[in-house]
Write an enzyme that holds these catalytic residues in place. Structure first.
Site, PDB file in Angstrom:
ATOM      1  N   HIS A   1       5.177   5.220   0.757  1.00  0.00           N
ATOM      2  CA  HIS A   1       4.897   3.970   1.114  1.00  0.00           C
ATOM      3  C   HIS A   1       4.414   3.710   2.384  1.00  0.00           C
ATOM      4  O   HIS A   1       4.941   4.249   3.394  1.00  0.00           O
ATOM      5  CB  HIS A   1       6.020   3.036   0.832  1.00  0.00           C
ATOM      6  CG  HIS A   1       5.801   1.411   0.747  1.00  0.00           C
ATOM      7  ND1 HIS A   1       5.841   0.693   1.866  1.00  0.00           N
ATOM      8  CD2 HIS A   1       5.421   0.830  -0.518  1.00  0.00           C
ATOM      9  CE1 HIS A   1       5.468  -0.708   1.321  1.00  0.00           C
ATOM     10  NE2 HIS A   1       5.022  -0.665  -0.022  1.00  0.00           N
ATOM     11  N   HIS A   2       3.186   2.739   2.769  1.00  0.00           N
ATOM     12  CA  HIS A   2       2.666   2.538   3.945  1.00  0.00           C
ATOM     13  C   HIS A   2       3.728   2.027   4.793  1.00  0.00           C
ATOM     14  O   HIS A   2       3.305   2.146   6.222  1.00  0.00           O
ATOM     15  CB  HIS A   2       1.594   1.536   3.892  1.00  0.00           C
ATOM     16  CG  HIS A   2       0.503   2.258   4.406  1.00  0.00           C
ATOM     17  ND1 HIS A   2       0.614   2.754   5.817  1.00  0.00           N
ATOM     18  CD2 HIS A   2      -1.079   2.363   4.253  1.00  0.00           C
ATOM     19  CE1 HIS A   2      -0.736   3.202   6.334  1.00  0.00           C
ATOM     20  NE2 HIS A   2      -1.599   2.697   5.470  1.00  0.00           N
ATOM     21  N   SER A   3       4.841   1.476   4.531  1.00  0.00           N
ATOM     22  CA  SER A   3       5.862   0.933   5.597  1.00  0.00           C
ATOM     23  C   SER A   3       6.501   2.111   6.400  1.00  0.00           C
ATOM     24  O   SER A   3       6.915   1.838   7.484  1.00  0.00           O
ATOM     25  CB  SER A   3       6.786   0.123   4.833  1.00  0.00           C
ATOM     26  OG  SER A   3       7.345   0.881   4.099  1.00  0.00           O
TER      27      SER A   3
ATOM     28  N   LEU B   1       0.864  -1.264  -0.104  1.00  0.00           N
ATOM     29  CA  LEU B   1       0.253   0.019   0.012  1.00  0.00           C
ATOM     30  C   LEU B   1       0.957   1.056   0.065  1.00  0.00           C
ATOM     31  O   LEU B   1       1.814   1.422   0.442  1.00  0.00           O
ATOM     32  CB  LEU B   1      -0.833  -0.040   1.272  1.00  0.00           C
ATOM     33  CG  LEU B   1      -1.924  -1.392   1.564  1.00  0.00           C
ATOM     34  CD1 LEU B   1      -2.599  -0.969   2.747  1.00  0.00           C
ATOM     35  CD2 LEU B   1      -2.620  -1.290   0.150  1.00  0.00           C
TER      36      LEU B   1
END
Length: 441
Positions: free
Chosen positions: A159-161, A46
């Site tokens: 980036h969702h990380s 995601l």
């Protein structure tokens, strides 16, 4: 978005006496968290994407230094994610960052026919791609073009990380200043204590335990076999890599508060009610188009016994007074960190077996300037999920902003969803005013 008690200011960023950034990268060499690993798994890869509409023409050379002093205060924005052969996991690695590699300023025709459509298409194309993994996983696009509601557009992609929506919102607000006081950081909402926490008697605890058990059973059932009904807004398999149309619609927050006060409910209740009514109108039209050549909005085409569920995201960490209330899913993922693939697979099954994502958060009540540019609206959402539809609602000053993230093959007309949401709000408002008029008479 409810239970707002007040606002408190963000803490200022500390700098050294000479004004240079002083960053200690505590993440350097540390492994990614279990949840951050999950965000790299298929179906869960995601990205958070957001749009800022600027009230003034954007000056990229003015914006870049402010980005350096803002976004880069978070060490993950200047860190790579590299594979560690010893642990078999990804870890953070600090790197020298060239801002020009992350800030994109395309040359645009100022006399193009449809700037709004161009911006929509540009963002849609972004959702079809990933950030180059040889550099920190974020970029920012400055679109110097006048649209119907802004003098320029800033689009960020993270980036969702790197972080969740709440932490990224806090960071972006830390890059902003109040319009009324250019030296002051914007305030953030402070939430009241939960009534459940206040009334922690036997029955409240029993209700919490019961709801938790039901939630676990539904989670397990959804990850194994329990699927939503196939409807015109239910995605087919493997749509996570398809392009998404991101549409923004502003409505008057005072209208929402009027309904809230008249019906003695919460803002969340109004937002959910408007969303349900809007989706009902949209689905009824789509079903009608399948049945009648000339469908009537007055006729009910919806089949009976539709199972249509939304994944509703709740912040799990304290932020602006928000308390940890539902840490079950996070603890579950953390407990199986020895096999991120299992967590990613379960996530994917839950996502793909449900219909849509929903998120609503309170924004700042202050008019803000981001990187030196006064903002008319901001619109965060995400892409990469195996659902066809996400509805995000965020408040800003006197606006409630609906953001639709729609997979373009399943939902070819996302503007219509926005129209239906706005019309539903107006109908509810009209009904409330009519009822008040009757009482006054």
């Amino acid at each position: 978005m409810d239970e707002i008690q007040g606002h408190k200011p963000l803490k200022p960023i500390q700098t050294s006496r000479n004004g240079k950034r002083s960053i200690i990268n505590n993440d350097d060499g540390q492994p990614l968290s279990p949840l951050a690993h999950v965000f790299h798994e298929p179906g869960s890869n995601l990205y958070v994407i957001g749009i800022f509409g600027s009230k003034t023409k954007i000056n990229p050379e003015e914006a870049k230094p402010k980005l350096i002093n803002g976004l880069l205060q978070h060490p993950r924005f200047s860190s790579l994610q590299v594979f560690d052969k010893e642990s078999g996991k990804l870890k953070w690695k600090a790197t020298e960052l060239n801002v020009d590699d992350h800030v994109v300023v395309p040359k645009l025709d100022q006399n193009m026919d449809s700037p709004d459509k161009f911006v929509e298409d540009y963002i849609c194309n972004l959702t079809k791609s990933d950030v180059d993994k040889t550099k920190p996983l974020w970029d920012l696009h400055i679109l110097d073009i006048k649209t119907s509601d802004s003098e320029g557009v800033i689009v960020y992609r993270v980036h969702h990380s790197i972080g969740d929506g709440t932490s990224l919102m806090a960071l972006l607000l830390a890059c902003s200043r109040k319009v009324s006081d250019p030296e002051a950081l914007p305030s953030i909402p402070v939430m009241k204590n939960s009534s459940l926490i206040k009334n922690s008697g036997f029955w409240s605890v029993l209700q919490l335990v019961w709801n938790t058990i039901i939630g676990v059973l539904l989670y397990v059932a959804t990850s194994l076999f329990l699927k939503d009904t196939e409807t015109p807004i239910k995605a087919s398999k493997r749509v996570e890599k398809n392009g998404r149309r991101i549409i923004v619609r502003n409505v008057n927050l005072d209208d929402v508060k009027l309904i809230k006060n008249a019906m003695n409910v919460t803002i969340n209740d109004v937002v959910l009610g408007v969303s349900e009514a809007g989706l009902t109108k949209y689905l009824n039209r789509r079903y009608g188009e399948l049945i009648d050549k000339e469908p009537s909005e007055e006729k009910n085409y919806l089949p009976k016994n539709i199972r249509l569920r939304a994944i509703f995201y709740v912040n799990l960490r304290p932020f602006g007074g928000i308390k940890v209330r539902a840490p079950l899913t996070f603890q579950f993922l953390a407990s199986i960190n020895y096999t991120v693939q299992v967590a990613g697979y379960l996530n994917y099954k839950v996502f793909s077996n449900t219909t849509l994502w929903f998120s609503n958060v309170p924004g700042t009540g202050d008019e803000i300037a981001f990187c030196g540019h006064e903002i008319s609206y901001y619109a965060p959402t995400c892409y990469g999920q195996p659902n066809a539809l996400m509805i995000h609602a965020v408040s800003y000053v006197n606006k409630l902003i609906f953001i639709i993230s729609a997979e373009e093959e399943t939902i070819p007309d996302p503007h219509q969803i926005c129209d239906d949401l706005e019309e539903s709000l107006n109908l509810i408002k009209a009904a409330v005013l009519a009822k008040q008029h009757v009482k006054d008479d």
